[in-house]
Design an enzyme around this catalytic site. Structure first.
Site, PDB file in Angstrom:
ATOM      1  N   HIS A 177      -6.554 -18.132   6.373  1.00  7.44           N
ATOM      2  CA  HIS A 177      -5.468 -17.301   5.847  1.00  7.44           C
ATOM      3  C   HIS A 177      -5.620 -17.016   4.363  1.00  7.44           C
ATOM      4  O   HIS A 177      -5.334 -15.921   3.889  1.00  7.44           O
ATOM      5  CB  HIS A 177      -4.115 -17.954   6.152  1.00  7.44           C
ATOM      6  CG  HIS A 177      -3.966 -19.379   5.702  1.00  7.44           C
ATOM      7  ND1 HIS A 177      -2.788 -19.929   5.295  1.00  7.44           N
ATOM      8  CD2 HIS A 177      -4.858 -20.396   5.588  1.00  7.44           C
ATOM      9  CE1 HIS A 177      -2.953 -21.189   4.981  1.00  7.44           C
ATOM     10  NE2 HIS A 177      -4.209 -21.498   5.151  1.00  7.44           N
ATOM     11  N   ARG A 178      -6.056 -18.023   3.610  1.00  7.53           N
ATOM     12  CA  ARG A 178      -6.118 -17.826   2.152  1.00  7.53           C
ATOM     13  C   ARG A 178      -7.295 -16.940   1.735  1.00  7.53           C
ATOM     14  O   ARG A 178      -7.252 -16.337   0.662  1.00  7.53           O
ATOM     15  CB  ARG A 178      -6.120 -19.174   1.433  1.00  7.53           C
ATOM     16  CG  ARG A 178      -4.888 -19.989   1.771  1.00  7.53           C
ATOM     17  CD  ARG A 178      -4.527 -21.048   0.777  1.00  7.53           C
ATOM     18  NE  ARG A 178      -3.508 -21.916   1.331  1.00  7.53           N
ATOM     19  CZ  ARG A 178      -2.196 -21.609   1.397  1.00  7.53           C
ATOM     20  NH1 ARG A 178      -1.759 -20.463   0.899  1.00  7.53           N
ATOM     21  NH2 ARG A 178      -1.336 -22.451   1.951  1.00  7.53           N
ATOM     22  N   ASP A 214       1.587 -22.881  11.704  1.00  6.85           N
ATOM     23  CA  ASP A 214       1.516 -24.318  11.417  1.00  6.85           C
ATOM     24  C   ASP A 214       2.846 -25.030  11.661  1.00  6.85           C
ATOM     25  O   ASP A 214       2.865 -26.191  12.085  1.00  6.85           O
ATOM     26  CB  ASP A 214       1.082 -24.557   9.958  1.00  6.85           C
ATOM     27  CG  ASP A 214      -0.421 -24.417   9.785  1.00  6.85           C
ATOM     28  OD1 ASP A 214      -1.067 -23.851  10.690  1.00  6.85           O
ATOM     29  OD2 ASP A 214      -0.952 -24.861   8.751  1.00  6.85           O
ATOM     30  N   LYS A 230      -1.068 -18.315   9.922  1.00  2.00           N
ATOM     31  CA  LYS A 230      -1.035 -19.771   9.737  1.00  2.00           C
ATOM     32  C   LYS A 230       0.121 -20.187   8.812  1.00  2.00           C
ATOM     33  O   LYS A 230       0.817 -21.158   9.087  1.00  2.00           O
ATOM     34  CB  LYS A 230      -2.370 -20.247   9.162  1.00  2.00           C
ATOM     35  CG  LYS A 230      -2.476 -21.760   9.054  1.00  2.00           C
ATOM     36  CD  LYS A 230      -3.877 -22.178   8.639  1.00  2.00           C
ATOM     37  CE  LYS A 230      -4.138 -23.648   8.895  1.00  2.00           C
ATOM     38  NZ  LYS A 230      -3.541 -24.559   7.945  1.00  2.00           N
ATOM     39  N   SER A 243       4.584 -26.792   3.303  1.00  3.92           N
ATOM     40  CA  SER A 243       4.514 -28.244   3.104  1.00  3.92           C
ATOM     41  C   SER A 243       5.880 -28.899   3.248  1.00  3.92           C
ATOM     42  O   SER A 243       6.024 -29.939   3.900  1.00  3.92           O
ATOM     43  CB  SER A 243       3.935 -28.546   1.724  1.00  3.92           C
ATOM     44  OG  SER A 243       2.581 -28.144   1.689  1.00  3.92           O
ATOM     45  N   GLU A 263      -9.593 -25.078   6.033  1.00  4.44           N
ATOM     46  CA  GLU A 263      -9.665 -24.150   7.166  1.00  4.44           C
ATOM     47  C   GLU A 263     -11.096 -23.717   7.446  1.00  4.44           C
ATOM     48  O   GLU A 263     -11.489 -23.412   8.563  1.00  4.44           O
ATOM     49  CB  GLU A 263      -8.793 -22.916   6.899  1.00  4.44           C
ATOM     50  CG  GLU A 263      -7.319 -23.121   7.139  1.00  4.44           C
ATOM     51  CD  GLU A 263      -6.617 -23.918   6.066  1.00  4.44           C
ATOM     52  OE1 GLU A 263      -7.279 -24.670   5.313  1.00  4.44           O
ATOM     53  OE2 GLU A 263      -5.379 -23.818   5.974  1.00  4.44           O
ATOM     54  N   ASP A 298      -4.760 -25.151  -3.076  1.00  3.30           N
ATOM     55  CA  ASP A 298      -4.521 -23.981  -2.236  1.00  3.30           C
ATOM     56  C   ASP A 298      -4.495 -22.657  -2.998  1.00  3.30           C
ATOM     57  O   ASP A 298      -4.413 -21.594  -2.382  1.00  3.30           O
ATOM     58  CB  ASP A 298      -3.217 -24.153  -1.431  1.00  3.30           C
ATOM     59  CG  ASP A 298      -3.351 -25.227  -0.365  1.00  3.30           C
ATOM     60  OD1 ASP A 298      -4.451 -25.812  -0.231  1.00  3.30           O
ATOM     61  OD2 ASP A 298      -2.362 -25.487   0.347  1.00  3.30           O
ATOM     62  N   ASN A 315      -5.084 -25.330  13.868  1.00  2.00           N
ATOM     63  CA  ASN A 315      -5.793 -25.808  12.674  1.00  2.00           C
ATOM     64  C   ASN A 315      -4.797 -26.205  11.589  1.00  2.00           C
ATOM     65  O   ASN A 315      -5.038 -26.009  10.399  1.00  2.00           O
ATOM     66  CB  ASN A 315      -6.756 -24.728  12.168  1.00  2.00           C
ATOM     67  CG  ASN A 315      -7.774 -25.290  11.174  1.00  2.00           C
ATOM     68  OD1 ASN A 315      -7.863 -26.507  10.978  1.00  2.00           O
ATOM     69  ND2 ASN A 315      -8.520 -24.414  10.526  1.00  2.00           N
ATOM     70  N   ARG A 330     -12.636 -31.393  11.179  1.00  2.00           N
ATOM     71  CA  ARG A 330     -11.983 -31.859   9.944  1.00  2.00           C
ATOM     72  C   ARG A 330     -11.753 -33.368  10.042  1.00  2.00           C
ATOM     73  O   ARG A 330     -11.087 -33.829  10.970  1.00  2.00           O
ATOM     74  CB  ARG A 330     -10.663 -31.088   9.697  1.00  2.00           C
ATOM     75  CG  ARG A 330     -10.896 -29.597   9.476  1.00  2.00           C
ATOM     76  CD  ARG A 330      -9.599 -28.837   9.230  1.00  2.00           C
ATOM     77  NE  ARG A 330      -8.992 -29.139   7.943  1.00  2.00           N
ATOM     78  CZ  ARG A 330      -7.832 -28.632   7.534  1.00  2.00           C
ATOM     79  NH1 ARG A 330      -7.136 -27.821   8.315  1.00  2.00           N
ATOM     80  NH2 ARG A 330      -7.360 -28.955   6.348  1.00  2.00           N
TER      81      ARG A 330
HETATM   82  O1  LIG Z   1       0.467 -32.232   2.202  1.00  2.00           O
HETATM   83  C1  LIG Z   1       0.414 -30.990   2.302  1.00  2.00           C
HETATM   84  O2  LIG Z   1       1.390 -30.304   2.660  1.00  2.00           O
HETATM   85  C2  LIG Z   1      -0.849 -30.317   1.953  1.00  2.00           C
HETATM   86  C3  LIG Z   1      -1.801 -30.983   1.210  1.00  2.00           C
HETATM   87  C4  LIG Z   1      -3.050 -30.332   0.725  1.00  2.00           C
HETATM   88  O3  LIG Z   1      -4.135 -30.870   1.444  1.00  2.00           O
HETATM   89  P1  LIG Z   1      -5.103 -32.043   0.863  1.00  2.00           P
HETATM   90  O4  LIG Z   1      -4.265 -33.188   0.464  1.00  2.00           O
HETATM   91  O5  LIG Z   1      -5.983 -32.335   2.043  1.00  2.00           O
HETATM   92  O6  LIG Z   1      -5.860 -31.443  -0.298  1.00  2.00           O
HETATM   93  C5  LIG Z   1      -2.998 -28.819   0.904  1.00  2.00           C
HETATM   94  O7  LIG Z   1      -4.285 -28.277   0.767  1.00  2.00           O
HETATM   95  C6  LIG Z   1      -2.423 -28.417   2.246  1.00  2.00           C
HETATM   96  O8  LIG Z   1      -2.383 -27.024   2.384  1.00  2.00           O
HETATM   97  C7  LIG Z   1      -1.026 -28.924   2.403  1.00  2.00           C
HETATM   98  C1  LIG Z   2      -5.446 -26.425   3.451  1.00  2.00           C
HETATM   99  C2  LIG Z   2      -4.447 -25.795   4.041  1.00  2.00           C
HETATM  100  O1  LIG Z   2      -3.846 -26.188   5.180  1.00  2.00           O
HETATM  101  P1  LIG Z   2      -3.907 -27.500   6.064  1.00  2.00           P
HETATM  102  O2  LIG Z   2      -4.799 -28.522   5.409  1.00  2.00           O
HETATM  103  O3  LIG Z   2      -2.494 -27.945   6.148  1.00  2.00           O
HETATM  104  O4  LIG Z   2      -4.451 -27.054   7.405  1.00  2.00           O
HETATM  105  C3  LIG Z   2      -3.884 -24.555   3.440  1.00  2.00           C
HETATM  106  O5  LIG Z   2      -2.794 -24.111   3.887  1.00  2.00           O
HETATM  107  O6  LIG Z   2      -4.493 -23.989   2.523  1.00  2.00           O
END
Ligand SMILES: O=C(O)C1=C[C@@H](OP(=O)(O)O)[C@@H](O)[C@H](O)C1
Ligand SMILES: C=C(OP(=O)(O)O)C(=O)O
Length: 419
Positions: free
Chosen positions: A379-380, A47, A405, A21, A336, A308, A89, A119
């Protein structure tokens, strides 16, 4: 497919990879700064690679120097990408780049893999249209591929639905200082995943930009603020660390994760506290956290701020006495994979009794048995169920490469428990 060998107890020290992030935000702030920005220890993964490739298409030069990347920021002057942007993704890349594209003069096309094309992103597009930007889902189904017609976004007052993803808000916040006028973003309904907005505000502040946060309901950003060129060190990823803490929890071992900021605003830095509620002992160090496993008991918890690590916790719940219920997680269905459905299927395959609804999952451990785990290219799923394999003989993980990822060398670091 790989098989995870059971382990009596996971012991040792593991270094967390850097934060996905923070890295993907840092790339954009650096690109918008005027001058060279040195990012120390950014994450290298699928990513973040997609994000860097996109920057290249916007005319932003990046070069690697050992563990750093130097980004040549252009002060907000962007070229319009000649080719469609592909972000696989990577939710952060797709969502954050959608507003970024409004700063380039022409038409930018963005797409992703098959899942990304399912998505939603309409709430963000709707918000951009409030500034007069033409922003469309090519197939009219509220999802990528997208076309964005950029050029001098106005700012002003924007209304944004908050319930699907905080990434839409982050996308607007990052670019808002470069809009023509001051911007106010009003959140409609409840804002999900607030801790990720904290990450955004934190890094924007470090780069010299102020956002006024009125109780996560209204955000005000003055126009004309600029990101400051500097050296920025990316902290460790608290979500990635969760698998190692969980390994200690489920085996009764003791695991330290380094390259972590215990004072981080990442919501997932609280995951050891959740394990503590379940019975583990924790020790907070300077740049590290230690979890010591103990007999575990089930808990009920709202994880809206830690989306996450829900899968990590769900796997830990297999080894607790009593039921674990996780609430506030409706948006896991648009990640994902549909993570609530995926967890229900795979935990049941292992012998647990699972109940799931629109925005919750409840897990009651049962007689556990081996299985080949479907990861649904998530991945998770791969990393969480690897932890189950430490305690249940005969667990195999299908398509383990999907960890690329966010954490390409996850299985190498996991292997260190066996050394
Ligand atoms: O801003 C970010 O870096 C993220 C926000 C989260 O998503 P949501 O805001 O859609 O829940 C998280 O699940 C994602 O892995 C990363
Ligand atoms: C939700 C995730 O990723 P993103 O929404 O950034 O694809 C994640 O990394 O768990």
């Amino acid at each position: 497919m790989i098989e995870i060998k059971p382990l009596k107890a996971a012991h040792g020290s593991v270094e967390a990879p850097s934060s996905k992030s923070y890295t993907n935000r840092a790339y954009l702030l650096a690109a918008l700064a005027a001058g060279s920005v040195r990012l120390d220890r950014p994450l290298f993964s699928d990513d973040t690679r997609y994000m860097r490739q996109a920057l290249d298409q916007f005319g932003i030069a990046c070069r690697e120097e050992s563990e750093a990347v130097i980004v040549e920021g252009t002060g907000g002057v962007l070229q319009t990408p000649q080719q469609e942007l592909h972000v696989g993704n990577a939710g952060t890349a797709m969502r954050f780049l959608t507003t970024f594209a409004t700063l380039a003069p022409g038409e930018t096309r963005l797409t992703g893999d098959a899942r990304m094309q399912e998505r939603p992103i309409e709430d963000l597009l709707h918000c951009l249209r409030q500034m007069g930007i033409r922003a469309e889902s090519v197939r009219g189904n509220q999802c990528p591929p997208l076309t964005i017609h950029g050029g001098s976004p106005q700012g002003g007052t924007l209304k944004l639905a908050g319930n699907q993803s905080s990434q839409y808000l982050t996308s607007l916040l990052i670019c808002a200082p470069y809009f023509q006028q001051d911007t106010t973003i009003e959140i409609l309904g409840d804002l999900t995943s607030k801790s990720y907005v904290d990450i955004t505000l934190d890094i924007m502040k470090t780069f010299g930009v102020t956002v006024i946060n009125e109780s996560y309901q209204r955000f005000r950003i003055a126009a004309g603020q600029r990101y400051r060129a500097q050296t920025y060190r990316v902290e460790g990823d608290a979500s990635s660390a969760s698998y190692f803490f969980a390994a200690a929890a489920v085996t009764g071992g003791t695991v330290t994760v380094t390259h972590l900021n215990p004072k981080s605003v990442q919501g997932d830095i609280q995951f050891p506290r959740v394990l503590e509620q379940m019975g583990c002992k924790i020790d907070i160090g300077d740049e590290k956290i230690t979890v010591k496993g103990n007999p575990l008991r089930g808990i009920t918890i709202n994880m809206n701020n830690m989306p996450d690590v829900v899968q990590t916790l769900a796997v830990v719940a297999l080894f607790a006495t009593g039921r674990t219920t996780v609430t506030g997680i409706g948006n896991l269905r648009i990640k994902e994979t549909d993570r609530i459905q995926a967890l229900e299927a795979e935990l049941t395959r292992l012998g647990a009794h699972v109940e799931a609804g629109d925005d919750f999952i409840s897990i009651e451990p049962g007689a556990l048995k081996p299985a080949a785990i479907e990861t649904y290219n998530d991945h998770r799923m791969a990393m969480s169920f690897a932890v189950a394999g430490l305690n249940i003989p005969g667990i195999r993980i299908k398509n383990p490469q999907c960890v690329d990822k966010s954490f390409p060398d996850f299985f190498d670091r996991f292997q260190s428990f066996y050394d």
